[in-house]
Design a protein around this motif. Structure first.
Motif, PDB file in Angstrom:
ATOM      1  N   GLU A  14       0.804  -1.229   0.000  1.00  0.00           N
ATOM      2  CA  GLU A  14       0.000   0.000   0.000  1.00  0.00           C
ATOM      3  C   GLU A  14       0.831   1.270   0.000  1.00  0.00           C
ATOM      4  OE1 GLU A  14      -3.473  -0.034  -0.311  1.00  0.00           O
ATOM      5  OE2 GLU A  14      -2.788  -2.046  -0.841  1.00  0.00           O
ATOM      6  N   GLY A  15       2.168   1.125   0.040  1.00  0.00           N
ATOM      7  CA  GLY A  15       3.022   2.306  -0.065  1.00  0.00           C
ATOM      8  C   GLY A  15       3.853   2.636   1.157  1.00  0.00           C
ATOM      9  N   LEU A  16       3.674   1.918   2.257  1.00  0.00           N
ATOM     10  CA  LEU A  16       4.438   2.215   3.466  1.00  0.00           C
ATOM     11  C   LEU A  16       5.873   1.725   3.314  1.00  0.00           C
ATOM     12  CD1 LEU A  16       4.612   3.224   6.395  1.00  0.00           C
ATOM     13  CD2 LEU A  16       3.766   0.983   7.137  1.00  0.00           C
ATOM     14  N   GLU A  17       6.818   2.610   3.605  1.00  0.00           N
ATOM     15  CA  GLU A  17       8.236   2.256   3.610  1.00  0.00           C
ATOM     16  C   GLU A  17       8.774   2.448   5.014  1.00  0.00           C
ATOM     17  OE1 GLU A  17      12.045   4.417   1.883  1.00  0.00           O
ATOM     18  OE2 GLU A  17      10.943   3.418   0.269  1.00  0.00           O
ATOM     19  N   VAL A  18       9.522   1.463   5.508  1.00  0.00           N
ATOM     20  CA  VAL A  18      10.045   1.505   6.871  1.00  0.00           C
ATOM     21  C   VAL A  18      11.504   1.075   6.869  1.00  0.00           C
ATOM     22  CG1 VAL A  18       7.768   0.976   7.840  1.00  0.00           C
ATOM     23  CG2 VAL A  18       9.366  -0.893   7.383  1.00  0.00           C
ATOM     24  N   SER A  19      12.155   1.247   8.011  1.00  0.00           N
ATOM     25  CA  SER A  19      13.504   0.710   8.152  1.00  0.00           C
ATOM     26  C   SER A  19      13.434  -0.812   8.131  1.00  0.00           C
ATOM     27  CB  SER A  19      14.139   1.211   9.449  1.00  0.00           C
ATOM     28  OG  SER A  19      13.312   0.961  10.573  1.00  0.00           O
ATOM     29  N   ALA A  20      14.498  -1.442   7.653  1.00  0.00           N
ATOM     30  CA  ALA A  20      14.495  -2.899   7.482  1.00  0.00           C
ATOM     31  C   ALA A  20      14.438  -3.644   8.813  1.00  0.00           C
ATOM     32  CB  ALA A  20      15.730  -3.331   6.699  1.00  0.00           C
ATOM     33  N   GLN A  21      14.720  -2.948   9.879  1.00  0.00           N
ATOM     34  CA  GLN A  21      14.520  -3.488  11.225  1.00  0.00           C
ATOM     35  C   GLN A  21      13.850  -2.410  12.051  1.00  0.00           C
ATOM     36  OE1 GLN A  21      17.552  -6.152  12.969  1.00  0.00           O
ATOM     37  NE2 GLN A  21      17.695  -4.687  14.656  1.00  0.00           N
ATOM     38  N   GLY A  22      12.900  -2.802  12.880  1.00  0.00           N
ATOM     39  CA  GLY A  22      12.211  -1.845  13.722  1.00  0.00           C
ATOM     40  C   GLY A  22      12.671  -1.932  15.162  1.00  0.00           C
ATOM     41  N   LEU A  23      12.029  -1.145  16.016  1.00  0.00           N
ATOM     42  CA  LEU A  23      12.328  -1.151  17.441  1.00  0.00           C
ATOM     43  C   LEU A  23      11.036  -1.359  18.219  1.00  0.00           C
ATOM     44  CD1 LEU A  23      14.279  -0.748  19.845  1.00  0.00           C
ATOM     45  CD2 LEU A  23      13.811   1.710  19.681  1.00  0.00           C
ATOM     46  N   GLY A  24      10.924  -2.494  18.893  1.00  0.00           N
ATOM     47  CA  GLY A  24       9.792  -2.739  19.776  1.00  0.00           C
ATOM     48  C   GLY A  24      10.007  -2.020  21.096  1.00  0.00           C
ATOM     49  N   CYS A  25       9.052  -1.196  21.489  1.00  0.00           N
ATOM     50  CA  CYS A  25       9.244  -0.315  22.646  1.00  0.00           C
ATOM     51  C   CYS A  25       8.543  -0.804  23.913  1.00  0.00           C
ATOM     52  CB  CYS A  25       8.769   1.095  22.303  1.00  0.00           C
ATOM     53  SG  CYS A  25       9.685   1.857  20.937  1.00  0.00           S
ATOM     54  N   MET A  26       7.819  -1.915  23.864  1.00  0.00           N
ATOM     55  CA  MET A  26       7.027  -2.372  24.996  1.00  0.00           C
ATOM     56  C   MET A  26       7.832  -2.490  26.277  1.00  0.00           C
ATOM     57  SD  MET A  26       5.044  -6.025  25.506  1.00  0.00           S
ATOM     58  CE  MET A  26       6.547  -6.863  26.029  1.00  0.00           C
TER      59      MET A  26
END
Length: 345
Positions: A14-26
């Motif tokens: 749908e067009g979303l671009e993100v970093s290849a790794q994310g950060l879980g903040c929980m």
């Protein structure tokens, strides 16, 4: 081992671009023991963004609410550099013990608007249904989320712990950008049905707990360091009788990691990265040094032989204990009633 750039990826179609790794903040605010000092966590989040990890994951349930407030403070002045994901649907019952899941339209809207205020932003990049309300047809929940997209309050819609059939029904109402599920060498049950469904529909896959809730990072000293209010202490896989069995897998993983010149946690994380270009793992941490180790996993290259060896040692029956207690809410119990049964708003 040199650290390569984090890189970018398309999440879903749908067009979303993100970093290849994310950060879980929980874990900064909830479930993994005492909440960590706010200034330290803000520094960690900003370090992550400066390092190229711009895909941040939170939920209104973490705290509850305190993690979103923390993220809001950390994003001051850098909102335009971040792809922010948060979630709705779970709250605590009056007893403070029983989780309550809601997907009715008034709740969906109220939860979204409350998250926008806590985060102090105008629009949520990716808004997940954290768990599926099995009393509300998924089409009804998705209908309200679609309205929030049209109103500019959210950009993309996601789901978490949803079954393949529920994902299909939801996607028919409004395209789903990402499905978030637990995926790691520790938990591979989604590979049979959900991963193929997401790929058929062009939905990105966000892998939470890719390090086995810390098992691949801090075993064998993990259990001794857990606080009484760390929920892992009561999980089946972390009970002594199961850990003794599960540790054998860790020992073999360590042997392979030594051959590859990386740590066991980097090897486990690299395995998730090698599942495909549509997969974004979101390991969480509360320490900058651990964060730096996690992004170094992007430079670990695995051959087909390495992958086969890892998958053999982490087969479906390799680990003892369920990932969640039997009463927990997972994709295995996420079917909703048919739309024609709905009598609500």
């Amino acid at each position: 081992m040199a650290t390569s750039g984090v890189g970018r990826m398309k999440l879903g179609s749908e067009g979303l671009e993100v970093s290849a790794q994310g950060l879980g903040c929980m874990g900064m605010s909830a479930f993994y023991g005492t909440p960590k000092p706010e200034p330290d966590m803000i520094a960690l989040i900003r370090h992550a963004v400066e390092s190229g990890v711009t895909f941040l994951d939170t939920s209104d349930f973490y705290g509850p609410f305190t993690n979103e407030i923390l993220i809001g403070k950390a994003l001051k002045g850098i909102r335009d550099k971040v792809e922010l994901a948060t979630k709705f649907a779970i709250s605590w019952a009056a007893d403070g013990v029983t989780p309550v899941v809601r997907g009715d339209p008034p709740y969906v809207r109220a939860a979204c608007e409350a998250s926008l205020k806590r985060l102090d932003i105008d629009c949520i990049d990716l808004y997940y249904q954290h768990r599926v309300d099995t009393t509300v047809p998924i089409e009804v929940t998705m209908g309200e989320l679609k309205k929030l997209v049209e109103e500019g309050k959210i950009k993309y819609i996601g789901m978490s712990e949803a079954s393949a059939s529920t994902i299909r029904r939801a996607h028919a109402i409004h395209p789903i950008t990402a499905v978030q599920l637990e995926w790691s060498l520790w938990t591979r049950d989604i590979e049979e049905d959900i991963v193929p469904t997401c790929r058929e529909l062009g939905i990105g896959i966000v892998a939470y707990s890719p390090l086995g809730r810390g098992f691949f990072t801090t075993w064998p000293k993990l259990l001794a360091n857990l606080e009484d209010n760390d929920y892992r202490k009561y999980g089946e896989r972390f009970q002594v009788e199961n850990l003794q069995h599960n540790a054998r897998v860790f020992e073999r993983l360590t042997e392979l990691a030594t051959r590859k010149g990386c740590t066991p946690s980097q090897l486990a994380l690299a395995w998730v990265h090698h599942q495909g270009s549509d997969v974004c793992p979101i390991p969480g941490t509360t320490k900058i040094e651990n964060f730096n180790q996690n992004i170094a996993a992007l430079s670990v290259k695995l051959t087909p032989e390495d992958m086969a060896e890892l998958e053999a040692l982490a087969s479906a029956d390799a680990f003892k204990g369920d990932r969640y207690p039997g009463t927990s809410l997972t994709y295995k119990d996420s079917e909703t009633p048919p739309l024609e049964s709905w009598k609500g708003e």
